[in-house]
Design a protein around this motif. Structure first.
Motif, mmCIF file in Angstrom:
data_model
loop_
_atom_site.group_PDB
_atom_site.id
_atom_site.type_symbol
_atom_site.label_atom_id
_atom_site.label_comp_id
_atom_site.label_asym_id
_atom_site.label_seq_id
_atom_site.Cartn_x
_atom_site.Cartn_y
_atom_site.Cartn_z
ATOM 1 N N TYR A 314 -37.839 -44.751 -37.422
ATOM 2 C CA TYR A 314 -38.161 -43.598 -38.270
ATOM 3 C C TYR A 314 -39.127 -43.997 -39.383
ATOM 4 O O TYR A 314 -40.052 -43.236 -39.731
ATOM 5 N N SER A 318 -42.860 -42.437 -39.910
ATOM 6 C CA SER A 318 -43.282 -41.889 -41.191
ATOM 7 C C SER A 318 -44.554 -42.559 -41.684
ATOM 8 O O SER A 318 -45.465 -41.906 -42.195
ATOM 9 N N SER A 331 -40.292 -38.476 -44.378
ATOM 10 C CA SER A 331 -39.642 -37.483 -43.532
ATOM 11 C C SER A 331 -38.171 -37.823 -43.386
ATOM 12 O O SER A 331 -37.728 -38.935 -43.694
ATOM 13 N N GLY A 332 -37.386 -36.844 -42.914
ATOM 14 C CA GLY A 332 -35.985 -37.094 -42.653
ATOM 15 C C GLY A 332 -35.797 -38.127 -41.549
ATOM 16 O O GLY A 332 -36.470 -38.057 -40.516
ATOM 17 N N HIS A 333 -34.917 -39.079 -41.754
ATOM 18 C CA HIS A 333 -34.717 -40.155 -40.780
ATOM 19 C C HIS A 333 -33.641 -39.746 -39.790
ATOM 20 O O HIS A 333 -32.537 -40.308 -39.744
ATOM 21 N N ASN A 334 -33.981 -38.757 -38.958
ATOM 22 C CA ASN A 334 -33.109 -38.274 -37.905
ATOM 23 C C ASN A 334 -33.986 -37.560 -36.889
ATOM 24 O O ASN A 334 -35.186 -37.390 -37.097
ATOM 25 N N ASP A 336 -34.101 -34.432 -35.987
ATOM 26 C CA ASP A 336 -34.669 -33.173 -36.473
ATOM 27 C C ASP A 336 -35.905 -33.442 -37.332
ATOM 28 O O ASP A 336 -36.929 -32.737 -37.216
ATOM 29 N N GLY A 337 -35.818 -34.460 -38.181
ATOM 30 C CA GLY A 337 -36.973 -34.837 -38.992
ATOM 31 C C GLY A 337 -38.124 -35.321 -38.136
ATOM 32 O O GLY A 337 -39.300 -35.046 -38.427
ATOM 33 N N ASP A 340 -39.917 -32.390 -36.823
ATOM 34 C CA ASP A 340 -40.749 -31.808 -37.870
ATOM 35 C C ASP A 340 -42.062 -32.575 -38.021
ATOM 36 O O ASP A 340 -43.135 -31.973 -38.185
#
Length: 396
Positions: A314, A318, A331-334, A336-337, A340
């Motif tokens: 992740y 990013s 960004s979100g570290h998952n 869903d991120g 995105d």
């Protein structure tokens, strides 16, 4: 192919050495373009290393009379392309030719052939550089190499331009001179590759075309590139397509010359002319990757050597996709991120912009992420019903 276009090329005649007009004229003709010439000087041979001297005859005094004669004959050109110019006065005469002898809608192309490998060619100085920058400001398309670009924008060290962000800064500064399209030659963002940046000032778009870096370098390859680019553009290819074809032609010319130490003074471009004409007849581009790039697909390189676990993956995503300036966008570290980020709007690519991901050391990524997680990530990348448009290429 369109065969009714007329181009004027203004540069010197080096009688031996495969550069300038002895390269430009046959290449432009092979592109199916009527080729007219305005010699700026006649040299016995080019001035590069290997020759022990040269003769030089300056033709500056002949140029005004030629231009007057063309004016009286109502001779105009669809394109004017300038190369090596020997003096500041010649730069002024080229500006006059571009102002008076171009047809309505004609294109002015300037190759500011004055420097390479971090230094000016023999006989040039900074006042010449400033005048050349002014000429570039009047052109529609300019074709500087990295050294020339740095000189015209006041940068000291071409070696510092080694990231996409630095390249963008440089081409934006070049566009400030006035040209609508900038083709920056001779950049390398990754080991083993060499290529060109294609910048559209109006759209503010930056695209790259890279080829394998050939160990051999040679005098005259920049002239080959400029001639192919001009001929391809005159036959209807867009700037990115023309630059890609020109780069491939230079590589083919170098490959044709490898293994012949007696041919040290230039490249055997004549042996690449068949490739050039065949590519033009087929539309200029032949690979899927080239077509994707020409359509504006942004390319990211994800290297499995740069992370050791999912959190590292992740972080790397990013870094390469959302950050051009050192970690300011996170960004979100998952997963869903991750979706995105692929969708765009967080940094380097816009919302819904087509992208290409080249995943290097893919098998190592399988080891550190595991088969299940790797499959989920790949499925997201290739999802066709989502809001992102991604092409994935893997390298073991």
């Amino acid at each position: 192919m369109r065969s009714d276009r007329r181009v004027l090329t203004i540069q010197d005649i080096s009688c031996v050495g495969q550069c300038s007009l002895t390269v430009a004229s046959p290449i432009l003709s092979a592109c199916g373009v009527e080729t007219c010439v305005l010699p700026s000087a006649v040299l016995s041979n080019h001035t590069g290393e290997g020759f022990h001297g040269f003769t030089f005859r300056d033709l500056t005094e002949d140029i005004p009379g030629i231009l007057r004669r063309w004016e009286e004959e109502s001779i105009f050109f669809d394109g004017i392309y300038s190369g090596y110019l020997g003096s500041i006065r010649q730069i002024a005469l080229v500006r006059e030719a571009m102002k008076t002898r171009l047809r309505h809608g004609g294109i002015a192309i300037v190759d500011p052939a004055m420097a390479d490998h971090g230094r000016l060619y023999r006989g040039f100085d900074m006042p010449f550089v400033r005048r050349m920058a002014e000429l570039c400001g009047t052109a529609d398309i300019i074709l500087p190499n990295l050294t020339e670009a740095c000189l015209m924008t006041g940068r000291d060290d071409p070696a510092e331009v080694q990231t996409e962000r630095r390249v963008r800064e440089l081409v934006e500064d070049l566009a400030q001179l006035g040209a609508g399209t900038v083709i920056l030659k001779g950049i390398s963002l990754e080991p083993g590759t060499l290529g060109n940046a294609v910048y559209d000032a109006k759209e503010e778009t930056l695209r790259f075309c890279f080829t394998k870096k050939i160990a051999r370098s040679s005098h005259g390859t920049g002239d080959c590139f400029a001639a192919v680019f001009t001929g391809a553009w005159m036959q209807g290819l867009d700037p990115y397509q023309a630059a890609s074809l020109a780069a491939d032609f230079v590589v083919e010319s170098l490959l044709q010359t490898e293994g012949d130490p007696a041919h040290w003074y230039g490249v055997k471009f004549e042996r690449a002319l068949c490739m050039l004409t065949n590519r033009l007849q087929r539309g200029g581009l032949i690979s899927d990757r080239a077509r994707e790039a020409a359509s504006g697909r942004r390319r990211y390189v994800l290297d499995g050597e740069n992370f050791d676990d999912l959190e590292g993956f992740y972080t790397e995503i990013s870094r390469i996709m959302t950050d051009e300036s050192g970690g300011k966008v996170r960004s979100g570290h998952n997963l869903d991120g991750f979706c995105d980020v692929l969708r765009g709007g967080f940094g380097k690519h816009g919302y819904g912009e087509p992208i290409e991901v080249v995943w290097r050391n893919f098998e190592r990524s399988r080891e550190v992420l595991g088969d299940t997680m790797l499959l989920r990530i790949v499925s997201i990348l290739l999802e066709k019903n989502g809001e992102h448009d991604c092409v994935l290429r893997t390298e073991a």
